[in-house]
Design a protein around this motif. Structure first.
Motif, PDB file in Angstrom:
ATOM      1  N   LYS A   8       6.360  31.813 -13.145  1.00  0.00           N
ATOM      2  CA  LYS A   8       6.195  30.875 -12.046  1.00  0.00           C
ATOM      3  C   LYS A   8       4.962  30.002 -12.246  1.00  0.00           C
ATOM      4  N   GLU A   9       5.016  28.826 -11.644  1.00  0.00           N
ATOM      5  CA  GLU A   9       3.849  27.951 -11.660  1.00  0.00           C
ATOM      6  C   GLU A   9       2.724  28.631 -10.894  1.00  0.00           C
ATOM      7  N   GLY A  10       1.520  28.592 -11.465  1.00  0.00           N
ATOM      8  CA  GLY A  10       0.388  29.278 -10.851  1.00  0.00           C
ATOM      9  C   GLY A  10       0.141  30.658 -11.414  1.00  0.00           C
ATOM     10  N   GLU A  11       0.977  31.106 -12.371  1.00  0.00           N
ATOM     11  CA  GLU A  11       0.779  32.400 -13.022  1.00  0.00           C
ATOM     12  C   GLU A  11       0.221  32.199 -14.427  1.00  0.00           C
ATOM     13  N   VAL A  12      -0.722  33.051 -14.793  1.00  0.00           N
ATOM     14  CA  VAL A  12      -1.393  32.980 -16.093  1.00  0.00           C
ATOM     15  C   VAL A  12      -1.357  34.368 -16.720  1.00  0.00           C
ATOM     16  N   LEU A  13      -1.048  34.429 -18.009  1.00  0.00           N
ATOM     17  CA  LEU A  13      -0.997  35.718 -18.709  1.00  0.00           C
ATOM     18  C   LEU A  13      -2.226  35.923 -19.582  1.00  0.00           C
ATOM     19  N   LEU A  14      -2.615  37.190 -19.717  1.00  0.00           N
ATOM     20  CA  LEU A  14      -3.700  37.606 -20.603  1.00  0.00           C
ATOM     21  C   LEU A  14      -3.149  38.596 -21.611  1.00  0.00           C
ATOM     22  N   SER A  15      -3.509  38.440 -22.881  1.00  0.00           N
ATOM     23  CA  SER A  15      -3.066  39.364 -23.924  1.00  0.00           C
ATOM     24  C   SER A  15      -4.101  39.411 -25.044  1.00  0.00           C
ATOM     25  N   ASN A  16      -4.252  40.590 -25.642  1.00  0.00           N
ATOM     26  CA  ASN A  16      -5.120  40.704 -26.825  1.00  0.00           C
ATOM     27  C   ASN A  16      -4.580  41.717 -27.839  1.00  0.00           C
ATOM     28  N   HIS A  17      -3.404  42.276 -27.593  1.00  0.00           N
ATOM     29  CA  HIS A  17      -2.883  43.363 -28.424  1.00  0.00           C
ATOM     30  C   HIS A  17      -2.339  42.819 -29.751  1.00  0.00           C
ATOM     31  N   PRO A  18      -2.671  43.460 -30.882  1.00  0.00           N
ATOM     32  CA  PRO A  18      -2.148  42.999 -32.178  1.00  0.00           C
ATOM     33  C   PRO A  18      -0.621  42.958 -32.239  1.00  0.00           C
ATOM     34  N   ALA A  19       0.043  43.868 -31.526  1.00  0.00           N
ATOM     35  CA  ALA A  19       1.503  43.882 -31.540  1.00  0.00           C
ATOM     36  C   ALA A  19       2.108  42.705 -30.789  1.00  0.00           C
ATOM     37  N   ALA A  20       1.270  41.994 -30.032  1.00  0.00           N
ATOM     38  CA  ALA A  20       1.737  40.833 -29.274  1.00  0.00           C
ATOM     39  C   ALA A  20       1.183  39.539 -29.868  1.00  0.00           C
ATOM     40  N   GLY A  21       0.882  39.573 -31.152  1.00  0.00           N
ATOM     41  CA  GLY A  21       0.386  38.379 -31.822  1.00  0.00           C
ATOM     42  C   GLY A  21      -1.116  38.243 -31.830  1.00  0.00           C
ATOM     43  N   GLY A  22      -1.826  39.279 -31.390  1.00  0.00           N
ATOM     44  CA  GLY A  22      -3.280  39.223 -31.364  1.00  0.00           C
ATOM     45  C   GLY A  22      -3.887  39.440 -32.733  1.00  0.00           C
TER      46      GLY A  22
END
Length: 456
Positions: A8-22
Motif C-alpha cells: 500500500k501507499e505509505g508503507e515502507v519495507l526494511l531488510s538486511n538479510h543476505p538471503a533477501a539480497g543483502g
C-alpha cells in the motif's frame, strides 16, 4: 511475499538479510514503492551502513563470528512505515533482539544494538531520502508521462547492455582470443580459500560467462560472501572497463551469465556468517575479475575494517591502501579502492567524540609493487586509547598472500597489524583478531599496497 503482493501507499519495507539480497547485516536497506493511479510503478531504495546493530562485538564487524546470528539483527522483511507512521517500537524490538539469543557455555555474549538512537535516526533519514526520490520520480512522470519515463528506463538499460557487449568484443580482440575463448584467474583468501574464475567471452554476440566453479567451500568463519556481493563485483568491474559514460544499471548484466556453485564461499548457506564477505571477499573477487581481463594488477584487496568500543559506544572505520597499477598508469597511493566506498572520519571529529588520540596517519612508502608502472602505497594508521576496557577488532586480509603484480610487475607488501601495550610490548594481531585494551595502549595498522604492472 511479506506483504502478500499488497504493498500500500505509505508503507515502507526494511531488510538486511543476505538471503533477501543483502550484503552483510550492518547494511540496512529501506524500500519504498512509487504509486501511480493506485498501483506501484517504480521502487526507490536507500542502503546505509549502520555503525552497530548488535552481535558479539561493538561495531558489528566481529573478527570471529561463525554464524549469521552472531553478527547482529537479521531482518528479512519488516514494515518500517505503516499508514505513514514510523514503527519505532517494532524496529527497536528487532534491533535489540540479538541480546535475547540463547548462548551455550564458552560462546561469546550477545548484545542488541549499542547505538539505538543512531539507528533510528539513520533509518528515518533513509525513509526521508526515499520520499525525496519519490517526489523527483513523480515530477518526471508529471512532466513527460508514465509511458515515456518507463520507456527511457529501458533505453538506459539497453544502452548499457550495448556498451558492455562492445567492451567484451574489444577486449577479446585486444587479447588475441578466438571468437569464443576463455581466460582464467585464481587467487586466495588468507585462510587458503580459493577464488577461481573462468571467463568465457563470445565475440560473435558480445556475451560472457563468469564461471566461479572451483571456488572453495563455505568456511566456518565470516568471509563467506552472499551471491549478491559477487554480482555486485561483476557489474562494478564491467562498468570500470566500459569506455562510455553510462550510469550503473542492470543492463550491464544482460549479456552476462554468472555461475556460482551452491555451498561455496560465494554462495553460502542462509545461516553462514558473512560480515567479512562483503568487505573482504568482494575485494578478492574484484581483483580476480580485473586480473582475468588483464586490466589491472591487484589493489590492496582489503578494507582493513577496524572497530572499537564497549557496551556504551561503538566505532567503525575502513582504512585506505594502495591501488593496483595498469597498462598506462601508476596505482594511486593511500586510497579507498573498489568496494570500500567510504571516507575517513576527520581527526578532529574522531578525537572529540571518542577517547582516542590519532598518533600517526601517513603513507607507507615503498609498500606498492614495482614495475613499468608502480603500484600505489598503503598507509600507516596508529591510534592511542584513553579509556580502560575498550575492545578493538581488526577484520582484514592480505596479511598472508600479497597483492599480485601483473605482466611482470612485482607484488605489493602485505598488511600488518600491531598491538603496542602501554609498557612498550609489541604483539602482532594478524588480519582477524580482537583485544581488550588498557589506557595508553596503541593499535598500529600498516595497510597493503597495490601490485605493479609490467617488468621494470
Amino acid at each position: 511475499r511479506h506483504l502478500d503482493g499488497n504493498w500500500k501507499e505509505g508503507e515502507v519495507l526494511l531488510s538486511n538479510h543476505p538471503a533477501a539480497g543483502g550484503s552483510h547485516l550492518p547494511d540496512m536497506t529501506v524500500i519504498t514503492p512509487v504509486h501511480e493511479n493506485g498501483r506501484p510503478v517504480f521502487y526507490v531504495a536507500s542502503r546505509g551502513h549502520h555503525a552497530d546493530i548488535g552481535g558479539i562485538s561493538p561495531g558489528s564487524m566481529p573478527p570471529f563470528s561463525r554464524t549469521l546470528v552472531e553478527e547482529g539483527a537479521a531482518i528479512k522483511s519488516f514494515r518500517l512505515v505503516t499508514n505513514g507512521a514510523f514503527q519505532e517500537a517494532g524496529v527497536t524490538e528487532l534491533l535489540m533482539a540479538p541480546a535475547k539469543v540463547a548462548r551455550r557455555p564458552g560462546e561469546a555474549a550477545m548484545s542488541g544494538t549499542r547505538n539505538l538512537s543512531d539507528n533510528l535516526s539513520d533509518l528515518k533519514a533513509q525513509v526521508a531520502a526515499n520520499q525525496k526520490g519519490i517526489v523527483l520520480v513523480k515530477e518526471l512522470v508529471q512532466e513527460y508521462g508514465l509511458d515515456v519515463v518507463q520507456a527511457y528506463m529501458y533505453h538506459v538499460q539497453n544502452n548499457a547492455e550495448q556498451a558492455v557487449r562492445e567492451m567484451l568484443c574489444a577486449l577479446s580482440l585486444q587479447q588475441h582470443l578466438a571468437p569464443i575463448d576463455s581466460v582464467s584467474a585464481v587467487d586466495f583468501m588468507d585462510d587458503g580459500s580459493r577464488v577461481a574464475l573462468k571467463l568465457t567471452i563470445n565475440r560473435n554476440d558480445g556475451t560472457a560467462v563468469f564461471d566461479f566453479t572451483g571456488t572453495g567451500h563455505e568456511v566456518f568463519g565470516n568471509t563467506n560472501a552472499p551471491r549478491a556481493v559477487t554480482y555486485s563485483a561483476v557489474i562494478y568491474c564491467l562498468r570500470c572497463l566500459v569506455k562510455r559514460e553510462i550510469p550503473l544499471n542492470q543492463g550491464c548484466l544482460n549479456p552476462i551469465t554468472v555461475i556460482i556453485p551452491d555451498g561455496t564461499l560465494l554462495s553460502p548457506s542462509e545461516t553462514a556468517a558473512v560480515v567479512g564477505g562483503n568487505v573482504l571477499t568482494s575485494q578478492r573477487v574484484t581483483d580476480t575479475i580485473l586480473y582475468a581481463f588483464g586490466a589491472a594488477a591487484n589493489s590492496q584487496g582489503d578494507m582493513n575494517n577496524f572497530t572499537f568500543g564497549d557496551e556504551t559506544v561503538g566505532y567503525y572505520e575502513t582504512i585506505a591502501g594502495g591501488a593496483g597499477a595498469g597498462p598506462t598508469w601508476h596505482g594511486a597511493h593511500a586510497t579507498q579502492v573498489h568496494m570500500t566506498n567510504t571516507r575517513m572520519t576527520d581527526v578532529e571529529i574522531l578525537e572529540r567524540r571518542y577517547p582516542v588520540l590519532l598518533r600517526q596517519f601517513s603513507i607507507r612508502k615503498g609498500s606498492g609493487g614495482r614495475g613499468r608502472f608502480n603500484g600505489g602505497d598503503g598507509v600507516v594508521r596508529e591510534l592511542e586509547f584513553l579509556k580502560e576496557n575498550f575492545t578493538i577488532g581488526i577484520l582484514a586480509e592480505r596479511r598472508a598472500f600479497a597483492p599480485n603484480g601483473l605482466h611482470g610487475g612485482s607484488p605489493a607488501k602485505r598488511g600488518k597489524t600491531y598491538l603496542i601495550r602501554n609498557d612498550g610490548h609489541v604483539i602482532s594481531l594478524g588480519g582477524k583478531n580482537s583485544a581488550l585494551l588498557s589506557v595508553g595502549d596503541r593499535i598500529k595498522i600498516k595497510t597493503p599496497g597495490g601490485g605493479g604492472y609490467g617488468a621494470a
